[in-house]
Motif scaffolding. Structure first.
Motif, PDB file in Angstrom:
ATOM      1  N   ALA A   1       0.871  -1.178   0.000  1.00  0.00           N
ATOM      2  CA  ALA A   1       0.000   0.000   0.000  1.00  0.00           C
ATOM      3  C   ALA A   1       0.908   1.228   0.000  1.00  0.00           C
ATOM      4  N   ILE A   2       0.508   2.260  -0.719  1.00  0.00           N
ATOM      5  CA  ILE A   2       1.293   3.489  -0.810  1.00  0.00           C
ATOM      6  C   ILE A   2       0.472   4.632  -0.238  1.00  0.00           C
ATOM      7  N   SER A   3       1.069   5.343   0.724  1.00  0.00           N
ATOM      8  CA  SER A   3       0.392   6.472   1.361  1.00  0.00           C
ATOM      9  C   SER A   3       1.204   7.744   1.143  1.00  0.00           C
ATOM     10  N   PHE A   4       0.604   8.689   0.433  1.00  0.00           N
ATOM     11  CA  PHE A   4       1.210  10.002   0.254  1.00  0.00           C
ATOM     12  C   PHE A   4       0.759  10.930   1.380  1.00  0.00           C
ATOM     13  N   THR A   5       1.588  11.887   1.701  1.00  0.00           N
ATOM     14  CA  THR A   5       1.160  12.965   2.583  1.00  0.00           C
ATOM     15  C   THR A   5       0.906  14.210   1.744  1.00  0.00           C
ATOM     16  N   VAL A   6       0.035  15.091   2.243  1.00  0.00           N
ATOM     17  CA  VAL A   6      -0.270  16.327   1.530  1.00  0.00           C
ATOM     18  C   VAL A   6      -0.151  17.505   2.484  1.00  0.00           C
ATOM     19  N   GLU A   7       0.114  18.662   1.895  1.00  0.00           N
ATOM     20  CA  GLU A   7       0.185  19.906   2.649  1.00  0.00           C
ATOM     21  C   GLU A   7      -1.222  20.502   2.786  1.00  0.00           C
ATOM     22  N   VAL A   8      -1.310  21.689   3.364  1.00  0.00           N
ATOM     23  CA  VAL A   8      -2.623  22.297   3.619  1.00  0.00           C
ATOM     24  C   VAL A   8      -3.377  22.582   2.329  1.00  0.00           C
ATOM     25  N   ASP A   9      -2.662  22.676   1.195  1.00  0.00           N
ATOM     26  CA  ASP A   9      -3.318  22.927  -0.091  1.00  0.00           C
ATOM     27  C   ASP A   9      -3.754  21.651  -0.791  1.00  0.00           C
ATOM     28  N   GLY A  10      -3.537  20.496  -0.160  1.00  0.00           N
ATOM     29  CA  GLY A  10      -3.929  19.230  -0.754  1.00  0.00           C
ATOM     30  C   GLY A  10      -2.921  18.648  -1.727  1.00  0.00           C
ATOM     31  N   ARG A  11      -1.790  19.311  -1.915  1.00  0.00           N
ATOM     32  CA  ARG A  11      -0.737  18.817  -2.795  1.00  0.00           C
ATOM     33  C   ARG A  11       0.361  18.138  -1.976  1.00  0.00           C
TER      34      ARG A  11
ATOM     35  N   GLY B   1       4.843  19.472  -4.373  1.00  0.00           N
ATOM     36  CA  GLY B   1       4.016  20.343  -5.199  1.00  0.00           C
ATOM     37  C   GLY B   1       3.129  19.600  -6.176  1.00  0.00           C
ATOM     38  N   THR B   2       3.298  18.292  -6.301  1.00  0.00           N
ATOM     39  CA  THR B   2       2.505  17.495  -7.232  1.00  0.00           C
ATOM     40  C   THR B   2       1.074  17.343  -6.728  1.00  0.00           C
ATOM     41  N   PRO B   3       0.067  17.602  -7.569  1.00  0.00           N
ATOM     42  CA  PRO B   3      -1.315  17.323  -7.151  1.00  0.00           C
ATOM     43  C   PRO B   3      -1.484  15.836  -6.834  1.00  0.00           C
ATOM     44  N   PHE B   4      -2.233  15.528  -5.801  1.00  0.00           N
ATOM     45  CA  PHE B   4      -2.384  14.136  -5.389  1.00  0.00           C
ATOM     46  C   PHE B   4      -2.894  13.242  -6.520  1.00  0.00           C
ATOM     47  N   PRO B   5      -3.938  13.608  -7.272  1.00  0.00           N
ATOM     48  CA  PRO B   5      -4.391  12.705  -8.338  1.00  0.00           C
ATOM     49  C   PRO B   5      -3.299  12.378  -9.353  1.00  0.00           C
ATOM     50  N   GLU B   6      -2.439  13.355  -9.653  1.00  0.00           N
ATOM     51  CA  GLU B   6      -1.344  13.100 -10.588  1.00  0.00           C
ATOM     52  C   GLU B   6      -0.337  12.124  -9.992  1.00  0.00           C
ATOM     53  N   ALA B   7      -0.052  12.274  -8.702  1.00  0.00           N
ATOM     54  CA  ALA B   7       0.898  11.382  -8.040  1.00  0.00           C
ATOM     55  C   ALA B   7       0.400   9.946  -8.070  1.00  0.00           C
ATOM     56  N   LEU B   8      -0.870   9.756  -7.756  1.00  0.00           N
ATOM     57  CA  LEU B   8      -1.451   8.415  -7.775  1.00  0.00           C
ATOM     58  C   LEU B   8      -1.412   7.837  -9.182  1.00  0.00           C
ATOM     59  N   ALA B   9      -1.843   8.630 -10.161  1.00  0.00           N
ATOM     60  CA  ALA B   9      -1.932   8.130 -11.533  1.00  0.00           C
ATOM     61  C   ALA B   9      -0.562   7.749 -12.082  1.00  0.00           C
ATOM     62  N   GLU B  10       0.453   8.570 -11.805  1.00  0.00           N
ATOM     63  CA  GLU B  10       1.788   8.262 -12.310  1.00  0.00           C
ATOM     64  C   GLU B  10       2.363   7.017 -11.639  1.00  0.00           C
TER      65      GLU B  10
ATOM     66  N   HIS C   1      -4.829  16.782   8.085  1.00  0.00           N
ATOM     67  CA  HIS C   1      -6.166  16.936   8.646  1.00  0.00           C
ATOM     68  C   HIS C   1      -7.209  16.694   7.552  1.00  0.00           C
ATOM     69  N   PRO C   2      -8.411  16.214   7.900  1.00  0.00           N
ATOM     70  CA  PRO C   2      -9.447  16.014   6.888  1.00  0.00           C
ATOM     71  C   PRO C   2      -9.707  17.237   6.013  1.00  0.00           C
ATOM     72  N   ASP C   3      -9.584  18.431   6.580  1.00  0.00           N
ATOM     73  CA  ASP C   3      -9.781  19.635   5.757  1.00  0.00           C
ATOM     74  C   ASP C   3      -8.763  19.695   4.624  1.00  0.00           C
ATOM     75  N   HIS C   4      -7.523  19.337   4.918  1.00  0.00           N
ATOM     76  CA  HIS C   4      -6.472  19.373   3.898  1.00  0.00           C
ATOM     77  C   HIS C   4      -6.644  18.218   2.923  1.00  0.00           C
ATOM     78  N   ILE C   5      -7.049  17.073   3.431  1.00  0.00           N
ATOM     79  CA  ILE C   5      -7.263  15.907   2.568  1.00  0.00           C
ATOM     80  C   ILE C   5      -8.383  16.182   1.567  1.00  0.00           C
ATOM     81  N   ALA C   6      -9.433  16.853   2.004  1.00  0.00           N
ATOM     82  CA  ALA C   6     -10.552  17.151   1.100  1.00  0.00           C
ATOM     83  C   ALA C   6     -10.092  17.952  -0.109  1.00  0.00           C
ATOM     84  N   ARG C   7      -9.058  18.792   0.086  1.00  0.00           N
ATOM     85  CA  ARG C   7      -8.543  19.597  -1.027  1.00  0.00           C
ATOM     86  C   ARG C   7      -7.722  18.759  -2.002  1.00  0.00           C
ATOM     87  N   ALA C   8      -7.341  17.560  -1.586  1.00  0.00           N
ATOM     88  CA  ALA C   8      -6.504  16.709  -2.434  1.00  0.00           C
ATOM     89  C   ALA C   8      -7.310  15.937  -3.467  1.00  0.00           C
ATOM     90  N   PHE C   9      -8.598  15.828  -3.268  1.00  0.00           N
ATOM     91  CA  PHE C   9      -9.381  14.912  -4.092  1.00  0.00           C
ATOM     92  C   PHE C   9      -9.506  15.358  -5.537  1.00  0.00           C
TER      93      PHE C   9
END
Length: 317
Positions: A190-200, A204-213, A231-239
């Motif tokens: 399983a691969i778990s990325f972390t994200v900053e407050v902006d969801g990236r 700086g890579t957007p989460f969807p791009e990181a997963l797809a690549e 935090h869930p607030d930051h995770i919501a921005r990653a979607f």
């Protein structure tokens, strides 16, 4: 970049109809709530003495009790997040000692599973990044990461591990290499990325791009993806686009109690435990909006209060 040679069907949890409860907030709980000194944020040295083993056993059994009460599956995370050559070097651990540390950590998890008499409990070998997860300037190529993480994963492959979990990854090449090293050893990962407050990602890579690549390069060999240490607030921005083809591959959230940025958390001298009931509601809201999420848990700043609130809010009752 060396691509995985064989495309595999994405592997799933044994029973994907239930929630699995996991926990990676042990270190902050021990440091801030229990006054335990953990140099280099390493919990694995606790296995070397009876008092430390008792602390760890109590923490794992508490997690299992929360999962049992909520009717959840349980994933126990090994104490090996920084048990790699570079991160453990300041503690004086060489390769032979680290090999034993990794094996001992998994054996200890197996003891906790067997003592609990509860099913299902899965044993996750927790593998962290080579360097500070929040220093994106420290990078490797995918091939370098594959070679580096192969050492620790090789030790873990000799144990009762159910799967490898690469946690708090900040860039795509390291995620790819770690996943390839696990599949080289015929282990699910399983691969778990972390994200900053902006969801990236910190890179700086957007989460969807990181997963797809990562998925494209590894041929779908990753069992599932997660986001942790946010935090869930930051995770919501990653979607991003929640209806995108990648979204079923994201199956886990392991959340921070605090809304602070990683930089703020690194500088903190006191624990920001947030609001456990509010955190439980926020996690439940994300799981209702994204029903593919099956692995849920707490990361930095959380303790059993937060896990109980998460499980309570996830319950249909």
């Amino acid at each position: 970049m060396l691509e995985q040679q064989v495309t595999q069907e994405p592997r799933r949890l044994p029973d994907d109809s239930r929630i699995y409860l996991t926990y990676t907030g042990l270190e902050t709980d021990l440091i801030f709530n229990r006054g335990i000194d953990l140099p280099e944020f390493a919990s694995f040295p606790l296995l070397e003495h009876a008092d430390g083993r008792a602390l760890l056993a109590a923490a794992f059994q508490d997690q299992i009790a929360v999962a049992r009460a909520g009717g959840c599956g349980c994933i126990l995370e090994s104490t090996t997040w920084v048990a790699n050559r570079d991160r453990a070097a300041p503690l004086g651990y060489g390769a032979d000692q680290l090999a034993e540390v990794n094996r001992r950590s998994m054996a200890f998890l197996a003891e906790q599973r067997d003592a609990a008499g509860y099913d299902p409990i899965l044993l996750s070998a927790n593998v962290g990044p080579r360097a500070d997860a929040f220093s994106p300037e420290v990078t490797m190529t995918a091939d370098e990461a594959r070679a580096y993480h192969a050492e620790q994963i090789g030790w873990l492959a000799e144990t009762e591990v159910d799967f490898i979990a690469g946690y708090t990854l900040a860039n795509v090449p390291e995620a790819i290499g770690l996943a390839q090293a696990a599949t080289d050893h015929h282990l699910s990962v399983a691969i778990s990325f972390t994200v900053e407050v902006d969801g990236r990602l910190p890179s700086g890579t957007p989460f969807p791009e990181a997963l797809a690549e990562t998925d494209a390069t590894t041929g779908g060999a990753v069992a599932y993806y997660m986001i942790n240490c946010a935090h869930p607030d930051h995770i919501a921005r990653a979607f991003g686009d929640a209806d995108a083809h990648w979204s079923p591959r994201l199956q886990g959230l392991v959340v921070n109690a605090s809304r602070c940025s990683h930089a703020e958390l690194d500088e903190a001298t006191e624990l920001d435990a947030g609001d456990p009931p509010e955190l439980g509601r926020a996690v439940a809201a994300l799981t209702r909006a994204h029903t593919q999420l099956k692995v849920i848990g707490g990361c930095c700043g959380t303790d059993m209060r937060h896990l109980r609130e998460i499980v309570r809010n996830l319950s249909p009752d």
